[in-house]
Design a protein around this motif. Structure first.
Motif, PDB file in Angstrom:
ATOM      1  N   LEU A  98     -64.720 -31.414   4.822  1.00  0.00           N
ATOM      2  CA  LEU A  98     -64.853 -32.624   4.013  1.00  0.00           C
ATOM      3  C   LEU A  98     -63.518 -33.364   4.008  1.00  0.00           C
ATOM      4  O   LEU A  98     -62.460 -32.754   4.087  1.00  0.00           O
ATOM      5  CB  LEU A  98     -65.253 -32.276   2.576  1.00  0.00           C
ATOM      6  CG  LEU A  98     -66.538 -31.460   2.389  1.00  0.00           C
ATOM      7  CD1 LEU A  98     -66.723 -31.091   0.927  1.00  0.00           C
ATOM      8  CD2 LEU A  98     -67.757 -32.229   2.910  1.00  0.00           C
ATOM      9  N   GLY A  99     -63.588 -34.680   3.901  1.00  0.00           N
ATOM     10  CA  GLY A  99     -62.380 -35.491   3.908  1.00  0.00           C
ATOM     11  C   GLY A  99     -62.274 -36.296   5.187  1.00  0.00           C
ATOM     12  O   GLY A  99     -63.242 -36.427   5.947  1.00  0.00           O
ATOM     13  N   VAL A 100     -61.098 -36.848   5.440  1.00  0.00           N
ATOM     14  CA  VAL A 100     -60.864 -37.664   6.637  1.00  0.00           C
ATOM     15  C   VAL A 100     -60.514 -36.747   7.804  1.00  0.00           C
ATOM     16  O   VAL A 100     -59.439 -36.138   7.829  1.00  0.00           O
ATOM     17  CB  VAL A 100     -59.739 -38.690   6.402  1.00  0.00           C
ATOM     18  CG1 VAL A 100     -59.480 -39.497   7.676  1.00  0.00           C
ATOM     19  CG2 VAL A 100     -60.106 -39.612   5.240  1.00  0.00           C
ATOM     20  N   ILE A 101     -61.414 -36.658   8.747  1.00  0.00           N
ATOM     21  CA  ILE A 101     -61.245 -35.749   9.882  1.00  0.00           C
ATOM     22  C   ILE A 101     -60.522 -36.435  11.039  1.00  0.00           C
ATOM     23  O   ILE A 101     -59.702 -35.827  11.723  1.00  0.00           O
ATOM     24  CB  ILE A 101     -62.620 -35.211  10.320  1.00  0.00           C
ATOM     25  CG1 ILE A 101     -63.231 -34.375   9.176  1.00  0.00           C
ATOM     26  CG2 ILE A 101     -62.503 -34.378  11.596  1.00  0.00           C
ATOM     27  CD1 ILE A 101     -64.660 -33.949   9.410  1.00  0.00           C
ATOM     28  N   ARG A 102     -60.811 -37.702  11.259  1.00  0.00           N
ATOM     29  CA  ARG A 102     -60.140 -38.471  12.324  1.00  0.00           C
ATOM     30  C   ARG A 102     -59.793 -39.858  11.793  1.00  0.00           C
ATOM     31  O   ARG A 102     -60.625 -40.511  11.148  1.00  0.00           O
ATOM     32  CB  ARG A 102     -61.038 -38.583  13.559  1.00  0.00           C
ATOM     33  CG  ARG A 102     -60.432 -39.401  14.712  1.00  0.00           C
ATOM     34  CD  ARG A 102     -61.271 -39.276  15.979  1.00  0.00           C
ATOM     35  NE  ARG A 102     -60.841 -40.155  17.043  1.00  0.00           N
ATOM     36  CZ  ARG A 102     -59.821 -39.917  17.882  1.00  0.00           C
ATOM     37  NH1 ARG A 102     -59.111 -38.814  17.732  1.00  0.00           N
ATOM     38  NH2 ARG A 102     -59.501 -40.763  18.848  1.00  0.00           N
ATOM     39  N   ASP A 103     -58.567 -40.308  12.087  1.00  0.00           N
ATOM     40  CA  ASP A 103     -58.108 -41.619  11.633  1.00  0.00           C
ATOM     41  C   ASP A 103     -57.023 -42.090  12.598  1.00  0.00           C
ATOM     42  O   ASP A 103     -55.841 -41.818  12.398  1.00  0.00           O
ATOM     43  CB  ASP A 103     -57.570 -41.529  10.203  1.00  0.00           C
ATOM     44  CG  ASP A 103     -57.176 -42.883   9.632  1.00  0.00           C
ATOM     45  OD1 ASP A 103     -57.260 -43.889  10.363  1.00  0.00           O
ATOM     46  OD2 ASP A 103     -56.773 -42.928   8.461  1.00  0.00           O
ATOM     47  N   VAL A 104     -57.443 -42.785  13.664  1.00  0.00           N
ATOM     48  CA  VAL A 104     -56.538 -43.182  14.743  1.00  0.00           C
ATOM     49  C   VAL A 104     -56.537 -44.699  14.883  1.00  0.00           C
ATOM     50  O   VAL A 104     -57.600 -45.330  14.892  1.00  0.00           O
ATOM     51  CB  VAL A 104     -56.957 -42.523  16.083  1.00  0.00           C
ATOM     52  CG1 VAL A 104     -56.095 -43.024  17.228  1.00  0.00           C
ATOM     53  CG2 VAL A 104     -56.866 -40.998  15.971  1.00  0.00           C
ATOM     54  N   ALA A 105     -55.371 -45.285  15.003  1.00  0.00           N
ATOM     55  CA  ALA A 105     -55.246 -46.735  15.130  1.00  0.00           C
ATOM     56  C   ALA A 105     -55.633 -47.195  16.530  1.00  0.00           C
ATOM     57  O   ALA A 105     -55.321 -46.542  17.526  1.00  0.00           O
ATOM     58  CB  ALA A 105     -53.814 -47.160  14.809  1.00  0.00           C
ATOM     59  N   ALA A 106     -56.317 -48.334  16.601  1.00  0.00           N
ATOM     60  CA  ALA A 106     -56.711 -48.926  17.878  1.00  0.00           C
ATOM     61  C   ALA A 106     -57.032 -50.397  17.641  1.00  0.00           C
ATOM     62  O   ALA A 106     -57.356 -50.802  16.525  1.00  0.00           O
ATOM     63  CB  ALA A 106     -57.932 -48.201  18.461  1.00  0.00           C
ATOM     64  N   PRO A 107     -56.960 -51.241  18.690  1.00  0.00           N
ATOM     65  CA  PRO A 107     -57.267 -52.665  18.524  1.00  0.00           C
ATOM     66  C   PRO A 107     -58.702 -52.866  18.051  1.00  0.00           C
ATOM     67  O   PRO A 107     -59.615 -52.185  18.509  1.00  0.00           O
ATOM     68  CB  PRO A 107     -57.067 -53.235  19.939  1.00  0.00           C
ATOM     69  CG  PRO A 107     -56.186 -52.250  20.637  1.00  0.00           C
ATOM     70  CD  PRO A 107     -56.538 -50.911  20.067  1.00  0.00           C
ATOM     71  N   THR A 108     -58.899 -53.813  17.136  1.00  0.00           N
ATOM     72  CA  THR A 108     -60.245 -54.086  16.640  1.00  0.00           C
ATOM     73  C   THR A 108     -60.914 -55.166  17.480  1.00  0.00           C
ATOM     74  O   THR A 108     -60.248 -56.017  18.086  1.00  0.00           O
ATOM     75  CB  THR A 108     -60.224 -54.536  15.170  1.00  0.00           C
ATOM     76  OG1 THR A 108     -59.541 -55.791  15.072  1.00  0.00           O
ATOM     77  CG2 THR A 108     -59.536 -53.503  14.297  1.00  0.00           C
TER      78      THR A 108
END
Length: 335
Positions: free
Chosen positions: A291-301
């Motif tokens: 539970l929680g934030v498993i993946r959080d990766v920056a990328a162009p929107t």
């Protein structure tokens, strides 16, 4: 930044069955909306069809209930047209992964800046109890009286396979856990998928019983936080270590295992190998539910890239409106 509270986002009288997970989630969404500090008129809630998709009627924001499976398509158009609008897209597991599955995966692939909420109760509730794309093999329902002969979608696996850059999970009855992942989704720039696990008290009650209360989550779930050790248990006595290409549950203090041996969660790692393994853990195989934030990766929107492309192309053109366009071609004057 203006200060808002959950009360600023409440509207109407929710009409769901007593005890439905939608009630719990709605309360958490109201709270998260208040805490991120965005004005109601700068938000939109967009849904498809289903029990969960009634949610837009109960929020004091711009809102639209669209047609079955098309929430992501409408949300995409709204976001590209008005990038400053904060959009919460709400779908159930049927609406989002069956008829809406194509829109779901491409919204992630394009990385459109949407907060994509998947309310997963593993059943079609509105149409009275047919199995859904997330129902387990062998599940008995009105449309599978002898048990399903299909393997289910696992939302995390689908998200990662579509090159998703954000995936989080919460249990509907865990208010703080749900608020935390919703706020993280808001702050993430790009397609943010939040899977919310909830029981349908009428047609699939008990689907998540092992983790549906606080005591159960202490034993059968693990809260993952970026930069922190992957420990769990009533006294954090268990942890996760890497074994070969997989994960293994160990007890700290036994067999020479110390806290130093326990893995540290890295939600920002572009390589999603370990993140996916965390997301795929289940109690049936002796693992806790992550539970929680498993993946959080920056990328162009997507919408930012579209806007930049329009500006770049426009600067190179000789015309900037329709009349200038007409004048770029041969002109004849008729007298």
């Amino acid at each position: 930044m203006n200060e808002y509270t959950a009360q600023d986002f409440k509207k109407g009288q929710p009409r769901w069955c007593p005890g439905c997970g939608d009630h719990f989630f709605l309360a958490s969404l109201h709270k998260a909306m208040g805490e991120v500090g965005v004005a109601p008129h700068d938000m939109a809630v967009i849904s498809g069809i289903g029990c969960s998709s009634r949610l837009p009627y109960y929020v004091n924001t711009y809102a639209m209930q669209t047609i079955h499976g098309r929430a992501a398509a409408i949300a995409t158009g709204a976001k590209v047209t008005n990038p400053n609008l904060t959009i919460w897209q709400v779908s159930g597991d049927g609406d989002g992964l069956a008829i809406g599955g194509n829109h779901f995966i491409h919204a992630m692939r394009r990385n459109i800046n949407l907060n994509m909420i998947l309310l997963n109760n593993r059943i079609y509730g509105l149409t009275k109890g047919q199995y859904s794309p997330t129902s387990p093999r062998g599940f008995v329902s009105k449309s599978s009286p002898y048990g399903t002969v299909e393997d289910p979608f696992r939302p995390a696996e689908l998200c990662f396979g579509a090159r998703g850059n954000f995936f989080a999970r919460a249990v509907a009855t865990d208010s703080q856990g749900t608020v935390d992942v919703l706020k993280a989704a808001y702050y993430h720039q790009g397609a943010a998928v939040c899977e919310i696990l909830q029981n349908c008290v009428i047609f699939n009650n008990g689907a998540y019983d092992p983790i549906y209360n606080k005591e159960g989550r202490k034993k059968n779930a693990i809260y993952v936080k970026h930069g922190e050790k992957l420990v769990f248990g009533e006294n954090n006595e268990y942890g996760l270590v890497q074994e070969g290409f997989g994960l293994k549950v160990v007890k700290i203090g036994e067999d020479g295992i110390t806290l130093d041996d326990i893995l540290v969660h890295d939600a920002h790692c572009e390589d999603n190998t370990l993140q996916l393994k965390l997301a795929m853990m289940d109690n049936e195989h002796g693992f806790p539910i992550a539970l929680g934030v498993i993946r959080d990766v920056a990328a162009p929107t997507y919408e930012a890239s579209v806007a930049a492309q329009i500006e770049e192309v426009g600067d190179k053109k000789k015309y900037h409106n329709f009349m200038e366009l007409l004048e770029t071609n041969d002109i004849w004057e008729v007298k």
